[in-house]
Design a protein around this motif. Structure first.
Motif, mmCIF file in Angstrom:
data_model
loop_
_atom_site.group_PDB
_atom_site.id
_atom_site.type_symbol
_atom_site.label_atom_id
_atom_site.label_comp_id
_atom_site.label_asym_id
_atom_site.label_seq_id
_atom_site.Cartn_x
_atom_site.Cartn_y
_atom_site.Cartn_z
ATOM 1 N N UNK A 190 0.674 -1.401 0.293
ATOM 2 C CA UNK A 190 -0.150 -0.336 0.016
ATOM 3 C C UNK A 190 1.112 1.033 -0.083
ATOM 4 N N UNK A 191 0.271 2.594 0.050
ATOM 5 C CA UNK A 191 1.172 3.391 -0.188
ATOM 6 C C UNK A 191 1.282 4.154 1.384
ATOM 7 N N UNK A 192 1.206 5.736 1.390
ATOM 8 C CA UNK A 192 1.528 5.966 2.527
ATOM 9 C C UNK A 192 0.126 6.436 3.740
ATOM 10 N N UNK A 193 0.667 5.495 4.941
ATOM 11 C CA UNK A 193 -0.818 5.803 5.636
ATOM 12 C C UNK A 193 -1.289 7.519 5.775
ATOM 13 N N UNK A 194 -0.745 8.006 5.361
ATOM 14 C CA UNK A 194 -1.566 9.552 5.015
ATOM 15 C C UNK A 194 -2.218 10.088 4.076
ATOM 16 N N UNK A 195 -2.196 9.743 3.258
ATOM 17 C CA UNK A 195 -2.642 9.952 2.130
ATOM 18 C C UNK A 195 -3.896 9.581 1.872
ATOM 19 N N UNK A 196 -4.726 10.483 1.688
ATOM 20 C CA UNK A 196 -6.318 9.674 1.404
ATOM 21 C C UNK A 196 -6.512 8.272 0.039
ATOM 22 N N UNK A 197 -5.915 8.660 -0.669
ATOM 23 C CA UNK A 197 -5.947 7.605 -1.878
ATOM 24 C C UNK A 197 -5.665 6.372 -1.454
ATOM 25 N N UNK A 198 -4.260 6.456 -0.286
ATOM 26 C CA UNK A 198 -3.230 5.370 -0.026
ATOM 27 C C UNK A 198 -4.998 4.772 0.775
ATOM 28 N N UNK A 199 -5.171 5.735 1.849
ATOM 29 C CA UNK A 199 -6.143 5.006 2.502
ATOM 30 C C UNK A 199 -7.472 4.400 2.323
ATOM 31 N N UNK A 200 -8.207 5.274 0.810
ATOM 32 C CA UNK A 200 -9.117 4.455 -0.005
ATOM 33 C C UNK A 200 -8.526 2.534 -0.918
ATOM 34 N N UNK A 201 -7.517 2.788 -1.158
ATOM 35 C CA UNK A 201 -7.207 1.903 -1.358
ATOM 36 C C UNK A 201 -7.031 0.805 -0.957
ATOM 37 N N UNK A 202 -6.515 1.120 0.385
ATOM 38 C CA UNK A 202 -6.140 0.473 1.533
ATOM 39 C C UNK A 202 -7.513 -0.166 2.114
ATOM 40 N N UNK A 203 -8.772 0.356 2.034
ATOM 41 C CA UNK A 203 -10.012 -0.430 2.651
ATOM 42 C C UNK A 203 -11.048 -1.028 1.474
ATOM 43 N N UNK A 204 -10.646 -0.375 0.694
ATOM 44 C CA UNK A 204 -11.479 -1.326 -0.357
ATOM 45 C C UNK A 204 -11.086 -2.886 -0.560
ATOM 46 N N UNK A 205 -9.625 -2.874 0.106
ATOM 47 C CA UNK A 205 -8.928 -3.660 0.039
ATOM 48 C C UNK A 205 -9.209 -4.940 0.973
ATOM 49 N N UNK A 206 -9.313 -4.336 2.036
ATOM 50 C CA UNK A 206 -9.845 -5.357 3.446
ATOM 51 C C UNK A 206 -11.639 -5.813 3.605
ATOM 52 N N UNK A 207 -12.142 -4.601 2.520
ATOM 53 C CA UNK A 207 -13.635 -5.089 2.524
ATOM 54 C C UNK A 207 -13.661 -5.860 1.634
ATOM 55 N N UNK A 208 -12.819 -6.056 0.543
ATOM 56 C CA UNK A 208 -13.027 -6.884 -0.115
ATOM 57 C C UNK A 208 -12.950 -8.353 0.521
ATOM 58 N N UNK A 209 -11.757 -8.795 0.559
ATOM 59 C CA UNK A 209 -11.590 -10.319 1.522
ATOM 60 C C UNK A 209 -12.989 -10.573 2.568
ATOM 61 N N UNK A 210 -12.983 -9.644 3.385
ATOM 62 C CA UNK A 210 -14.331 -9.041 4.278
ATOM 63 C C UNK A 210 -15.429 -9.523 3.652
ATOM 64 N N UNK A 211 -16.118 -9.358 2.846
ATOM 65 C CA UNK A 211 -16.608 -9.818 2.455
ATOM 66 C C UNK A 211 -17.197 -11.151 1.327
ATOM 67 N N UNK A 212 -15.731 -11.466 1.332
ATOM 68 C CA UNK A 212 -15.673 -13.460 0.492
ATOM 69 C C UNK A 212 -14.934 -13.768 1.766
ATOM 70 N N UNK A 213 -15.069 -13.227 3.173
ATOM 71 C CA UNK A 213 -14.901 -14.409 4.140
ATOM 72 C C UNK A 213 -12.940 -14.627 3.780
ATOM 73 N N UNK A 214 -12.376 -14.136 3.380
ATOM 74 C CA UNK A 214 -11.212 -14.601 2.887
ATOM 75 C C UNK A 214 -9.886 -14.132 4.120
#
Length: 341
Positions: A190-214
């Motif tokens: 991922x990108x830096x912890x304080x950059x918004x597009x990096x945060x949004x991409x990380x959260x999209x990654x996490x949500x996809x894992x959660x939704x697929x129970x991975x």
């Protein structure tokens, strides 16, 4: 007798112990600012005879018909397409575009912005540096009656319109695609912890894992500082040398993905049979690298076009109040690096 120095927005913020952004929004009675703070700032401004420059500037009929554009890097596929889009849209409306780069540093951005302001541009387009937080130097444009539009890398502290892509959805689709292709242990560089597009991409990654129970494994998340090919190579090495290595890597940009692929190929991993890789940007290099890289298309040209149109609309309407966000949808370009089926 010397004339008393005119008080500035920075003076108000400093004396009241608040940020420049808060002071600016309070003077405009922004809904995000409490009534108490608005009253405090307005009372102080009145007592010290503060007069925003834009009240005078807004009545000027003369314009330079030039807009400034600041990007972190010029030699960069995404930003070069943004620049092309902005120049195309601005030219159709009779405006020239003056382009500069910040080298992705706060200092470089301040120098570029003040140079643009001194050059009397009518407004500014900016993708902020990784070091920019409040952006007081960008609020100087608003003080002079010149609108600012942020795009791509943005700051929530700045009361300006924004043009972005849907980074969350782009990342979500990328990871969902990997899962559909049979990958189940998906890492994220991922990108830096304080950059918004990096945060949004990380959260999209996490949500996809959660939704697929991975499984979500913190050890499979690596944080870039420079967003570079070298970091992609280094972090891919770290990931694959662990006792429990991932079988796919979703990267913050195509450049980082390129570095990851270079490491995987050097060590003899078969892509995508053993390890899948997905990037984000859809640079030209994504098409020509081997294997070709699956990537999220950011539509840089469209971002440039829309950013320029939004800015010129604000210039022509003399509107400094808008904080609207304009979001452009991404789409996933599927290529060899992730396609198993």
């Amino acid at each position: 007798m010397f004339e008393k120095r005119k008080i500035t927005l920075k003076d108000i913020a400093k004396d009241l112990g608040i940020s420049v952004s808060t002071a600016s929004r309070a003077l405009r009675s922004h809904r995000d600012i409490s009534p108490e703070t608005i009253k405090m700032v307005k009372d102080y401004a009145e007592q010290h005879h503060y007069v925003p420059n834009f009240q005078a500037v807004n009545f000027r009929k003369s314009r330079t018909f030039s807009i400034g554009l600041i990007v972190p890097e010029l030699v960069h596929h995404f930003f070069s397409t943004v620049i092309s889009g902005a120049i195309s849209a601005a030219g159709k409306r009779g405006f020239n575009v003056l382009v500069s780069q910040s080298n992705d540093t706060l200092e470089g951005e301040i120098v570029a912005a003040r140079s643009m302001l001194a050059g009397s541009v009518d407004g500014l387009l900016v993708s902020i540096s990784n070091e920019t937080l409040e952006g007081a130097h960008l609020l100087e444009f608003l003080e002079e009656g010149k609108p600012v539009v942020q795009f791509d890398k943005i700051s929530g502290h700045l009361p300006t319109p924004k043009v972005t892509v849907d980074d969350f959805e782009g990342a979500y689709q990328a990871v969902s695609h990997l899962i559909h292709q049979g990958f189940s242990k998906i890492a994220h560089i991922r990108g830096r912890l304080d950059v918004k597009n990096s945060i949004d991409r990380y959260e999209g990654y996490v949500q996809a894992l959660i939704d697929k129970t991975l499984e979500f494994n913190e050890e499979w998340v690596k944080v870039c500082k420079d967003i570079s090919e070298e970091e992609g190579y280094l972090f891919a090495k770290e990931l694959m040398e662990t006792e429990n290595p991932p079988d796919a890597i979703f990267c913050i940009t195509d450049l980082v993905a390129w570095g990851a692929i270079k490491y995987l190929k050097k060590k003899g991993f078969e892509i995508p049979a053993q390890v899948g890789v997905v990037g984000f940007s859809n640079w030209k290099l994504a098409e020509v690298m081997s294997p070709s890289l699956t990537s999220v298309d950011q539509h840089g040209f469209a971002i440039g076009e829309q950013s320029a149109h939004v800015l010129i609309d604000l210039i022509e309407s003399q509107n400094l109040e808008s904080q609207e966000t304009h979001q452009i949808k991404t789409n996933l370009i599927i290529r060899e690096s992730s396609k198993r089926r």
